[in-house]
Design an enzyme around this catalytic site. Sequence first.
Site, PDB file in Angstrom:
ATOM      1  N   HIS A  99      35.386 -51.530  97.465  1.00 32.06           N
ATOM      2  CA  HIS A  99      34.033 -51.546  96.899  1.00 32.06           C
ATOM      3  C   HIS A  99      33.089 -52.188  97.903  1.00 32.06           C
ATOM      4  CE1 HIS A  99      34.241 -55.874  96.197  1.00 32.06           C
ATOM      5  NE2 HIS A  99      35.385 -55.714  95.555  1.00 32.06           N
ATOM      6  N   ASP A 106      53.556 -56.901  85.473  1.00 35.49           N
ATOM      7  CA  ASP A 106      54.530 -57.792  86.099  1.00 35.49           C
ATOM      8  C   ASP A 106      54.402 -59.206  85.522  1.00 35.49           C
ATOM      9  OD1 ASP A 106      55.723 -59.602  88.227  1.00 35.49           O
ATOM     10  OD2 ASP A 106      56.127 -57.629  89.088  1.00 35.49           O
ATOM     11  N   SER A 126      40.799 -57.370  95.335  1.00 34.08           N
ATOM     12  CA  SER A 126      40.179 -56.079  95.632  1.00 34.08           C
ATOM     13  C   SER A 126      40.693 -55.541  96.961  1.00 34.08           C
ATOM     14  CB  SER A 126      38.658 -56.223  95.708  1.00 34.08           C
ATOM     15  OG  SER A 126      38.124 -56.563  94.463  1.00 34.08           O
TER      16      SER A 126
END
Length: 293
Positions: free
Chosen positions: A101, A227, A242
Amino acid sequence: KKYPARDEGMEIGDLIFKVNGKAVSSETDLAKCIDEAAGSNQKLTVQIKRHNKIVSLSIKPVHCSETQRHRIGLYVRDGVVGVGTMTFWDPDTRQYAALGHIIIDTDTRQGIDVLRGKIVSASVQTVRRGRPGKPGEKIGVFNEKGTVDGNITKNTSSGIFGQTSGEVNNPLVPHLLEVGYAHQIHTGKAKIYTVVNGDDIEAFDIEIEKVYRDRQNGKGMVIRVTDPRLISITGGIVQGMSGSPIVQEKRIVGAVTHVFLNDPERGYGIFMDNMLAQLPSLQNDAKKFSTLY
């Protein structure tokens, strides 16, 4: 108080790149130009970039009695830093992609124009665990003598891009991974590779819950962390994650981009298609990449 720059039309988010015909790239450069103009009682001709348009302003510095220097009434920021994750690296060209992003200015909420930038290795010291309504965060320190070093040439809605100065490796996945495109992704089990302690890359289980193949906004996949260990450490997806590569059936299919504010175990992922669109030289159906951090 006087604000000469504002009075002449300067706006929050403007990018100053030239003053009196000289290129400026730091607060120090700008201060030097102001001092020179004040010494000769001249106005500054300031060239700025605003929404992809070039604007020229004429600004006269004023004397500040508090600092005994001339000012133009601006708070200037000449750089940003942060911890993020590299998604992939191409061994043939040394090009990389990270984040998934755009990097935005925290004040203007606009994308930052990158005049120059660099990436370096980082070591995660601790993780502030995320919880509903309050995103978590990786907290790390930079290591400029580490194994990763490179420039930043593009800051886009699909991530940041550039080239490393040397080779980089992922010891967890020493071989190259085939690219999986949007039409090959399906709901079900997958893994992400990320770092939650030091510089150790680890694989964690996730579930791809939804696939929106037509989306081009970095939110093509809805993913959920399954997880137990990652949930216990981070609470799910946190800032700094990210760019963490998403791998399904031995293909790298995208990267983590956003966390759901009220449900940190869930978030969005971007398709590899979108990231590769920023690197035309790497768009090849048979291309393989190394995953990194």
